[in-house]
Design an enzyme around this catalytic site. Structure first.
Site, PDB file in Angstrom:
ATOM      1  N   ARG A  77     -91.821 -43.914 -23.666  1.00 28.31           N
ATOM      2  CA  ARG A  77     -90.796 -43.304 -23.677  1.00 28.31           C
ATOM      3  C   ARG A  77     -90.584 -43.031 -22.077  1.00 28.31           C
ATOM      4  NH1 ARG A  77     -88.312 -37.510 -26.244  1.00 28.31           N
ATOM      5  NH2 ARG A  77     -86.501 -37.805 -25.115  1.00 28.31           N
ATOM      6  N   ARG A 101     -85.165 -43.990 -28.102  1.00 25.81           N
ATOM      7  CA  ARG A 101     -86.623 -43.891 -27.611  1.00 25.81           C
ATOM      8  C   ARG A 101     -87.892 -44.344 -28.804  1.00 25.81           C
ATOM      9  NH1 ARG A 101     -84.326 -38.191 -28.350  1.00 25.81           N
ATOM     10  NH2 ARG A 101     -82.734 -39.096 -26.836  1.00 25.81           N
ATOM     11  N   ASP A 153     -90.291 -39.527 -29.944  1.00 23.06           N
ATOM     12  CA  ASP A 153     -89.655 -38.141 -29.583  1.00 23.06           C
ATOM     13  C   ASP A 153     -90.319 -37.077 -30.313  1.00 23.06           C
ATOM     14  OD1 ASP A 153     -88.028 -36.381 -28.527  1.00 23.06           O
ATOM     15  OD2 ASP A 153     -86.618 -36.669 -30.132  1.00 23.06           O
ATOM     16  N   ASP A 194     -90.874 -33.127 -30.833  1.00 23.80           N
ATOM     17  CA  ASP A 194     -90.489 -31.829 -30.506  1.00 23.80           C
ATOM     18  C   ASP A 194     -91.296 -30.678 -31.120  1.00 23.80           C
ATOM     19  OD1 ASP A 194     -88.218 -32.514 -28.967  1.00 23.80           O
ATOM     20  OD2 ASP A 194     -87.082 -33.116 -30.777  1.00 23.80           O
TER      21      ASP A 194
END
Length: 163
Positions: free
Chosen positions: A84, A93, A96, A98
């Site tokens: 990334r 991407r 990812d 989070d």
């Protein structure tokens, strides 16, 4: 009681499912993180992204002795290892990750904001999370993840994938 941490995983480049599986393995291999539950994988249409490439998304609950900041650093290093590059906010991407929720904490520290500020607006985050942690209560809003999902106005496509 809420688990230690909840994360969202996504990818819309490369071998999407394999990228998520590897990230989960690498989180566990760190030695300070135990993946306690993982949702199904979902194919989701891009939201707020400058791409026609659909995502594979999932959620996971973790137990960890790390602080939220340390966990975020581990997650960002795994994103970098997966290739990334953080140029544009909505670029495609390969991975990812989070941090959505961390215990019952409310954290605003630099780039870290927990609960994730947009999690309640995104069906691709809430649907996988509701599968594994429907009763986890958002510490600011005071609603369970299941209720947040039922209240979510986002109508983007979120389809459970075959195993």
């Amino acid at each position: 009681m809420n688990p230690g941490a909840a994360i969202s995983l996504g990818a819309n480049l490369g071998r999407r499912r394999e990228n998520l599986r590897k990230a989960l393995e690498d989180l566990q291999a760190s030695g300070k993180i135990r993946v306690s539950s993982v949702s199904s994988f979902y194919e989701t249409e891009p939201v707020d992204a400058d791409s026609s490439l659909w995502f594979v998304n999932a959620a996971a609950c973790l137990e960890t002795s790390l602080s939220a900041v340390e966990l975020l650093q581990v997650m960002q290093s795994l994103e970098a290892e997966a290739g990334r590059v953080r140029e544009g906010h909505h670029d495609p991407r390969p991975l990812d990750l989070d941090l959505l929720l961390f215990r019952n904490e409310i954290i605003t520290r630099g780039a870290l904001e927990v609960p994730h500020p947009r999690m309640t607006l995104r069906r691709f985050v809430l649907e996988p999370l509701a599968e594994i942690a429907p009763d986890w209560v958002h510490p600011i809003i005071g609603k369970s993840v299941a209720k947040l999902l039922s209240d979510c106005a986002d109508r983007s496509a979120v389809r459970k994938m075959e195993a």
